[in-house]
Design a protein around this motif. Sequence first.
Motif, PDB file in Angstrom:
ATOM      1  N   ARG A 153       0.798  -1.223   0.000  1.00  0.00           N
ATOM      2  CA  ARG A 153       0.000   0.000   0.000  1.00  0.00           C
ATOM      3  C   ARG A 153       0.832   1.275   0.000  1.00  0.00           C
ATOM      4  O   ARG A 153       0.258   2.373  -0.033  1.00  0.00           O
ATOM      5  CB  ARG A 153      -0.950   0.006   1.205  1.00  0.00           C
ATOM      6  CG  ARG A 153      -0.255   0.008   2.556  1.00  0.00           C
ATOM      7  CD  ARG A 153      -1.241  -0.032   3.720  1.00  0.00           C
ATOM      8  NE  ARG A 153      -0.582   0.028   5.020  1.00  0.00           N
ATOM      9  CZ  ARG A 153      -0.113  -1.009   5.683  1.00  0.00           C
ATOM     10  NH1 ARG A 153      -0.232  -2.229   5.163  1.00  0.00           N
ATOM     11  NH2 ARG A 153       0.479  -0.871   6.863  1.00  0.00           N
ATOM     12  N   ASP A 154       2.148   1.153   0.044  1.00  0.00           N
ATOM     13  CA  ASP A 154       2.993   2.339   0.142  1.00  0.00           C
ATOM     14  C   ASP A 154       4.266   2.146  -0.668  1.00  0.00           C
ATOM     15  O   ASP A 154       5.046   1.230  -0.401  1.00  0.00           O
ATOM     16  CB  ASP A 154       3.335   2.624   1.613  1.00  0.00           C
ATOM     17  CG  ASP A 154       4.074   3.929   1.792  1.00  0.00           C
ATOM     18  OD1 ASP A 154       5.303   3.945   1.558  1.00  0.00           O
ATOM     19  OD2 ASP A 154       3.442   4.940   2.142  1.00  0.00           O
ATOM     20  N   ARG A 155       4.481   3.009  -1.667  1.00  0.00           N
ATOM     21  CA  ARG A 155       5.635   2.844  -2.561  1.00  0.00           C
ATOM     22  C   ARG A 155       6.954   3.116  -1.853  1.00  0.00           C
ATOM     23  O   ARG A 155       7.995   2.540  -2.224  1.00  0.00           O
ATOM     24  CB  ARG A 155       5.521   3.775  -3.773  1.00  0.00           C
ATOM     25  CG  ARG A 155       4.330   3.571  -4.663  1.00  0.00           C
ATOM     26  CD  ARG A 155       4.232   2.198  -5.281  1.00  0.00           C
ATOM     27  NE  ARG A 155       5.253   1.871  -6.268  1.00  0.00           N
ATOM     28  CZ  ARG A 155       5.170   0.830  -7.085  1.00  0.00           C
ATOM     29  NH1 ARG A 155       4.121   0.033  -7.046  1.00  0.00           N
ATOM     30  NH2 ARG A 155       6.133   0.579  -7.946  1.00  0.00           N
ATOM     31  N   ILE A 156       6.959   3.980  -0.832  1.00  0.00           N
ATOM     32  CA  ILE A 156       8.212   4.250  -0.124  1.00  0.00           C
ATOM     33  C   ILE A 156       8.590   3.050   0.733  1.00  0.00           C
ATOM     34  O   ILE A 156       9.762   2.647   0.776  1.00  0.00           O
ATOM     35  CB  ILE A 156       8.106   5.539   0.692  1.00  0.00           C
ATOM     36  CG1 ILE A 156       7.976   6.737  -0.258  1.00  0.00           C
ATOM     37  CG2 ILE A 156       9.340   5.714   1.592  1.00  0.00           C
ATOM     38  CD1 ILE A 156       7.785   8.078   0.422  1.00  0.00           C
ATOM     39  N   ALA A 157       7.615   2.449   1.408  1.00  0.00           N
ATOM     40  CA  ALA A 157       7.897   1.211   2.137  1.00  0.00           C
ATOM     41  C   ALA A 157       8.395   0.137   1.170  1.00  0.00           C
ATOM     42  O   ALA A 157       9.350  -0.591   1.465  1.00  0.00           O
ATOM     43  CB  ALA A 157       6.639   0.734   2.859  1.00  0.00           C
ATOM     44  N   ARG A 158       7.760   0.046   0.022  1.00  0.00           N
ATOM     45  CA  ARG A 158       8.173  -0.921  -0.994  1.00  0.00           C
ATOM     46  C   ARG A 158       9.608  -0.668  -1.434  1.00  0.00           C
ATOM     47  O   ARG A 158      10.377  -1.612  -1.679  1.00  0.00           O
ATOM     48  CB  ARG A 158       7.233  -0.849  -2.192  1.00  0.00           C
ATOM     49  CG  ARG A 158       7.537  -1.821  -3.319  1.00  0.00           C
ATOM     50  CD  ARG A 158       6.555  -1.642  -4.466  1.00  0.00           C
ATOM     51  NE  ARG A 158       6.819  -2.558  -5.556  1.00  0.00           N
ATOM     52  CZ  ARG A 158       7.737  -2.348  -6.507  1.00  0.00           C
ATOM     53  NH1 ARG A 158       8.466  -1.244  -6.495  1.00  0.00           N
ATOM     54  NH2 ARG A 158       7.919  -3.234  -7.469  1.00  0.00           N
ATOM     55  N   ALA A 159       9.998   0.597  -1.513  1.00  0.00           N
ATOM     56  CA  ALA A 159      11.359   0.926  -1.918  1.00  0.00           C
ATOM     57  C   ALA A 159      12.394   0.329  -0.969  1.00  0.00           C
ATOM     58  O   ALA A 159      13.481  -0.085  -1.392  1.00  0.00           O
ATOM     59  CB  ALA A 159      11.532   2.442  -1.987  1.00  0.00           C
ATOM     60  N   TYR A 160      12.057   0.261   0.316  1.00  0.00           N
ATOM     61  CA  TYR A 160      12.993  -0.262   1.302  1.00  0.00           C
ATOM     62  C   TYR A 160      13.224  -1.760   1.146  1.00  0.00           C
ATOM     63  O   TYR A 160      14.280  -2.260   1.548  1.00  0.00           O
ATOM     64  CB  TYR A 160      12.484   0.052   2.709  1.00  0.00           C
ATOM     65  CG  TYR A 160      13.001   1.373   3.249  1.00  0.00           C
ATOM     66  CD1 TYR A 160      13.833   1.419   4.363  1.00  0.00           C
ATOM     67  CD2 TYR A 160      12.666   2.569   2.634  1.00  0.00           C
ATOM     68  CE1 TYR A 160      14.309   2.617   4.861  1.00  0.00           C
ATOM     69  CE2 TYR A 160      13.129   3.780   3.116  1.00  0.00           C
ATOM     70  CZ  TYR A 160      13.953   3.799   4.223  1.00  0.00           C
ATOM     71  OH  TYR A 160      14.431   4.993   4.695  1.00  0.00           O
ATOM     72  N   VAL A 161      12.276  -2.474   0.598  1.00  0.00           N
ATOM     73  CA  VAL A 161      12.438  -3.930   0.480  1.00  0.00           C
ATOM     74  C   VAL A 161      12.696  -4.365  -0.953  1.00  0.00           C
ATOM     75  O   VAL A 161      12.764  -5.559  -1.243  1.00  0.00           O
ATOM     76  CB  VAL A 161      11.215  -4.674   1.066  1.00  0.00           C
ATOM     77  CG1 VAL A 161      11.111  -4.425   2.553  1.00  0.00           C
ATOM     78  CG2 VAL A 161       9.928  -4.287   0.366  1.00  0.00           C
ATOM     79  N   THR A 162      12.877  -3.403  -1.852  1.00  0.00           N
ATOM     80  CA  THR A 162      13.231  -3.726  -3.244  1.00  0.00           C
ATOM     81  C   THR A 162      14.471  -2.951  -3.692  1.00  0.00           C
ATOM     82  O   THR A 162      14.691  -2.760  -4.882  1.00  0.00           O
ATOM     83  CB  THR A 162      12.066  -3.407  -4.202  1.00  0.00           C
ATOM     84  OG1 THR A 162      11.751  -2.017  -4.121  1.00  0.00           O
ATOM     85  CG2 THR A 162      10.834  -4.237  -3.873  1.00  0.00           C
ATOM     86  N   ASP A 163      15.270  -2.507  -2.734  1.00  0.00           N
ATOM     87  CA  ASP A 163      16.497  -1.765  -3.063  1.00  0.00           C
ATOM     88  C   ASP A 163      16.213  -0.554  -3.947  1.00  0.00           C
ATOM     89  O   ASP A 163      16.909  -0.305  -4.933  1.00  0.00           O
ATOM     90  CB  ASP A 163      17.526  -2.673  -3.737  1.00  0.00           C
ATOM     91  CG  ASP A 163      18.024  -3.786  -2.825  1.00  0.00           C
ATOM     92  OD1 ASP A 163      17.694  -3.761  -1.623  1.00  0.00           O
ATOM     93  OD2 ASP A 163      18.734  -4.683  -3.305  1.00  0.00           O
ATOM     94  N   LEU A 164      15.176   0.204  -3.581  1.00  0.00           N
ATOM     95  CA  LEU A 164      14.818   1.437  -4.290  1.00  0.00           C
ATOM     96  C   LEU A 164      14.536   1.175  -5.774  1.00  0.00           C
ATOM     97  O   LEU A 164      14.935   1.943  -6.652  1.00  0.00           O
ATOM     98  CB  LEU A 164      15.923   2.486  -4.140  1.00  0.00           C
ATOM     99  CG  LEU A 164      16.376   2.798  -2.710  1.00  0.00           C
ATOM    100  CD1 LEU A 164      17.469   3.873  -2.741  1.00  0.00           C
ATOM    101  CD2 LEU A 164      15.228   3.253  -1.834  1.00  0.00           C
ATOM    102  N   SER A 165      13.796   0.114  -6.044  1.00  0.00           N
ATOM    103  CA  SER A 165      13.629  -0.311  -7.434  1.00  0.00           C
ATOM    104  C   SER A 165      12.903   0.716  -8.297  1.00  0.00           C
ATOM    105  O   SER A 165      13.190   0.819  -9.499  1.00  0.00           O
ATOM    106  CB  SER A 165      12.880  -1.651  -7.492  1.00  0.00           C
ATOM    107  OG  SER A 165      11.563  -1.528  -7.002  1.00  0.00           O
ATOM    108  N   ASP A 166      11.958   1.480  -7.741  1.00  0.00           N
ATOM    109  CA  ASP A 166      11.260   2.466  -8.566  1.00  0.00           C
ATOM    110  C   ASP A 166      12.217   3.535  -9.090  1.00  0.00           C
ATOM    111  O   ASP A 166      12.046   4.031 -10.213  1.00  0.00           O
ATOM    112  CB  ASP A 166      10.131   3.140  -7.772  1.00  0.00           C
ATOM    113  CG  ASP A 166       8.895   2.260  -7.662  1.00  0.00           C
ATOM    114  OD1 ASP A 166       8.846   1.209  -8.326  1.00  0.00           O
ATOM    115  OD2 ASP A 166       7.971   2.623  -6.899  1.00  0.00           O
ATOM    116  N   ILE A 167      13.204   3.898  -8.301  1.00  0.00           N
ATOM    117  CA  ILE A 167      14.189   4.878  -8.779  1.00  0.00           C
ATOM    118  C   ILE A 167      14.977   4.288  -9.939  1.00  0.00           C
ATOM    119  O   ILE A 167      15.198   4.943 -10.963  1.00  0.00           O
ATOM    120  CB  ILE A 167      15.135   5.316  -7.640  1.00  0.00           C
ATOM    121  CG1 ILE A 167      14.340   5.974  -6.510  1.00  0.00           C
ATOM    122  CG2 ILE A 167      16.212   6.262  -8.183  1.00  0.00           C
ATOM    123  CD1 ILE A 167      15.193   6.363  -5.313  1.00  0.00           C
TER     124      ILE A 167
END
Length: 286
Positions: A153-167
């Motif tokens: 539900r949160d892209r920033i939380a997701r970033a922490y567990v995907t090594d900032l994959s959206d960036i």
Amino acid sequence: MALAPGLVATLYRAACLAELDALKPGNVHAFAPGHRMEVADFVASADASAPALAQAGAGVGARVRGGVAATMRTVGQNTNLGILLLCAPLAVAAERGTGPGDVLARLDKADSAGIFAAIRLANPGGLGDSVRHDVAGAAPDSLLEAMREAAPRDRIARAYVTDLSDIRTIGLPALEAARAAGLDAVWCTTAVHLAYLRGVPDSHVARKHGRDMAETVRREAETVVAGLDLATRPTRELLAFDRSLKDRHINPGTSADFTVATLFWDALAAAGANLDPDARTRRATP
């Protein structure tokens, strides 16, 4: 190559200011204020939070908490929690001469306590309650466990567990493509913001207005961008979309946060930081 804290602070502040110069539909920017905030609030926030964000030897949690505390003392409202959450791992990585994935993999209980304290200080709207890892309670021993639970539900939380994959997969490629198309720096930033806005539903919009509205905004952005050539500097069209979002009190703040982090990553890499996204094996996307 490890970067000096002073340089990290300078590049962070520059990324924050560059994001404000660009026309980013729905957000606060140099072309238009919004949501009872002005560009000056974000400039002051960048100035206030930079020393904590680049504090020598500090961990991710301490940098985020210090940056939020300094911001709240200066402007009295949450303007940069998401920015700090995304930029702190990059700042630590740049100082240590390692990749952000390695920093995220080594987060500890102190980082968890610092970030939960920062969230309580910032008190962002639309968080709601969580059965586990509610920010009103004690911080968990494992920050990554809490982030993994929040990731859907949160892209920033997701970033922490995907090594900032959206960036890596949205922001940096959009920035590279914009430069290849000959856009100037301001319009390159707009291109990055629009890539996030049309690429994934904005988490801040979802928290405040629901997932359906977040997807509606994503589709609207996709439609608007499909008819634009950013090389023509389509200010009128983007300002019309900007007004439409603000008239509905919609602020795609997560897209803006990722835009700052993308510019910060790019600046750190240009300065010599080793942020190679292929430097380590990626964790699975949740």
